[in-house]
Motif scaffolding. Structure first.
Motif, short mmCIF file in Angstrom:
data_model
loop_
_atom_site.label_atom_id
_atom_site.label_comp_id
_atom_site.label_asym_id
_atom_site.label_seq_id
_atom_site.Cartn_x
_atom_site.Cartn_y
_atom_site.Cartn_z
N ASP A 32 0.86 -1.20 0.00
CA ASP A 32 0.00 0.00 0.00
C ASP A 32 0.89 1.25 0.00
N PRO A 33 0.86 2.08 -1.04
CA PRO A 33 1.71 3.30 -1.08
C PRO A 33 1.20 4.38 -0.12
N LYS A 34 -0.04 4.40 0.18
CA LYS A 34 -0.55 5.40 1.11
C LYS A 34 0.10 5.23 2.47
N LEU A 35 0.18 3.96 2.92
CA LEU A 35 0.82 3.71 4.22
C LEU A 35 2.27 4.13 4.18
N TYR A 36 2.89 3.90 3.07
CA TYR A 36 4.30 4.30 2.93
C TYR A 36 4.43 5.82 2.98
N ASN A 37 3.55 6.51 2.23
CA ASN A 37 3.61 7.97 2.23
C ASN A 37 3.30 8.54 3.60
N SER A 38 2.29 7.98 4.30
CA SER A 38 1.95 8.46 5.66
C SER A 38 3.12 8.29 6.59
N LEU A 39 3.73 7.11 6.51
CA LEU A 39 4.90 6.87 7.37
C LEU A 39 6.03 7.84 7.01
N ASN A 40 6.17 8.11 5.72
CA ASN A 40 7.23 9.01 5.29
C ASN A 40 6.94 10.43 5.79
N ASN A 41 5.67 10.89 5.71
CA ASN A 41 5.30 12.22 6.20
C ASN A 41 5.48 12.31 7.70
N ALA A 42 5.12 11.23 8.39
CA ALA A 42 5.27 11.22 9.85
C ALA A 42 6.72 11.32 10.24
N VAL A 43 7.55 10.64 9.53
CA VAL A 43 8.99 10.69 9.84
C VAL A 43 9.51 12.08 9.56
N ALA A 44 9.03 12.71 8.44
CA ALA A 44 9.49 14.06 8.11
C ALA A 44 9.03 15.05 9.18
N SER A 45 7.77 14.95 9.65
CA SER A 45 7.26 15.84 10.69
C SER A 45 8.04 15.65 11.97
N LEU A 46 8.30 14.39 12.32
CA LEU A 46 9.07 14.09 13.53
C LEU A 46 10.46 14.69 13.42
N ASP A 47 11.01 14.64 12.25
CA ASP A 47 12.35 15.21 12.07
C ASP A 47 12.31 16.74 12.23
N SER A 48 11.26 17.43 11.67
CA SER A 48 11.13 18.89 11.81
C SER A 48 10.93 19.26 13.27
N LEU A 49 10.11 18.45 13.96
CA LEU A 49 9.88 18.73 15.39
C LEU A 49 11.16 18.63 16.17
N ILE A 50 11.94 17.64 15.89
CA ILE A 50 13.21 17.48 16.63
C ILE A 50 14.14 18.64 16.34
N ASN A 51 14.18 19.07 15.09
CA ASN A 51 15.04 20.21 14.75
C ASN A 51 14.56 21.48 15.43
N ASP A 52 13.25 21.67 15.51
CA ASP A 52 12.70 22.87 16.15
C ASP A 52 12.97 22.85 17.64
N ILE A 53 12.87 21.65 18.25
CA ILE A 53 13.18 21.53 19.70
C ILE A 53 14.62 21.88 19.94
N LYS A 54 15.50 21.42 19.03
CA LYS A 54 16.92 21.75 19.21
C LYS A 54 17.14 23.26 19.04
N ALA A 55 16.38 23.87 18.11
CA ALA A 55 16.60 25.31 17.86
C ALA A 55 15.97 26.16 18.96
N GLN A 56 14.78 25.85 19.43
CA GLN A 56 14.08 26.66 20.43
C GLN A 56 13.59 25.77 21.56
N PRO A 57 14.47 25.32 22.37
CA PRO A 57 14.06 24.42 23.45
C PRO A 57 13.16 25.08 24.49
N LYS A 58 13.30 26.46 24.66
CA LYS A 58 12.50 27.14 25.68
C LYS A 58 11.03 27.11 25.34
#
Length: 298
Positions: free
Chosen positions: A264-290
């Motif tokens: 199922d490509p939808k599941l793959y795309n969802s997982l890929n988007n989730a990983v990308a969002s998780l990666d952005s969140l981690i970068n934002d936490i590192k940039a603005q931890p406060k």
């Protein structure tokens, strides 16, 4: 009276001595006067080598001897020989007294006795014959053959002389000498080449021992393999293979969980988007931890 008695003793002694002398002479001649003997006669034209006391043989055995020989003046060219034979010997009719001589020229008489029931009376004249001597046989049998061989021998000598004088023979001998030298060299080379053979043989023996050891190990391994539960192992492998086939079939089916997860490509795309969002969140936490971490001080 005493003189006559002496004369008698002397006469008796002389007679006894004379008798003893006669007996001794005949004994030396081989004649025993005390044994019974038979007399026979034979007439020959030539008695060369024959003498009084010469042996008379029958079948190679001495059965008598020549007692006397007389030249027959009434029959010139003939000699009458008296034979003294053993008294127990009976000569069959037709017996021949054959005169012969050996290689040294010593003559003897041999009795050739045929089979017969009638016997020759004592004192009879026997049939006589002269056997050919060794030289006669040589001259009659050997010499003609030698005479015939002389031309052939002469031809052979001529051929041998021609062969010896032929230069080709010398060349052949020289080549043969060269061949002999080559053979000696080859023999030396072979001897030199065969010196390492003992070491090769030892190595071959070592290899044979290793092969024997390897054969023993293979035999032990074969016994261990025979003792292994192969049927059970094969069954386990077959079960694992069946399970893998089931998993593979489920992966190929789109309606199964694994199939949907993979296909199922939808599941793959969802997982890929989730990983990308998780990666952005981690970068934002590192940039603005406060922004995400709040501390309160009491």
């Amino acid at each position: 009276m005493q003189k006559s008695r002496k004369f008698v003793q002397i006469g008796v002694t002389a007679i006894f001595s004379l008798l003893l002398l006669v007996v001794g002479i005949n004994y030396l001649k081989g004649i025993n006067l005390f044994d019974s003997s038979n007399h026979y006669y034979a007439i020959y034209e030539d008695v060369t080598g024959l003498a009084v006391s010469s042996p008379v043989n029958a079948n190679g055995f001495k059965v008598g001897q020549v007692k006397d020989m007389q030249y027959m003046y009434d029959n010139p060219g003939h000699v009458k020989v008296e034979l003294l034979l053993d008294g127990e010997l009976k000569l069959p009719e037709g017996t021949v007294a054959e005169l012969g001589s050996d290689i040294l020229g010593t003559a003897s008489i041999t009795l050739k006795m045929p089979q017969s029931d009638a016997f020759v009376p004592t004192g009879s004249v026997l049939n006589s014959a002269i056997a050919g001597g060794l030289l006669d046989n040589v001259s009659q049998d050997v010499l003609p053959g030698i005479v015939n061989m002389i031309p052939k021998i002469d031809s052979m000598l001529v051929a041998v002389t021609t062969l010896v004088n032929d230069p080709a023979l010398a060349n052949s001998i020289k080549r043969f000498d060269d061949i002999t030298k080559n053979l000696n060299m080859i023999s030396a080379n072979v001897a030199e080449a065969t010196k390492p053979l003992p070491g090769v043989i030892n190595q071959a023996a070592s290899v044979a021992e290793n092969l024997n050891s390897l054969s023993a190990n293979l035999d032990s391994l074969s016994r261990e393999i025979n003792n292994m539960p192969l049927n059970e192992t094969v069954a386990n492998v077959k079960g694992i293979t069946d399970n893998l086939k089931d998993v593979t079939n489920q992966l190929k089916q789109d309606d199964s969980s694994l199939g949907m997860l993979i296909n199922d490509p939808k599941l793959y795309n969802s997982l890929n988007n989730a990983v990308a969002s998780l990666d952005s969140l981690i970068n934002d936490i590192k940039a603005q931890p406060k922004r995400y971490l709040k501390f309160s001080v009491f």
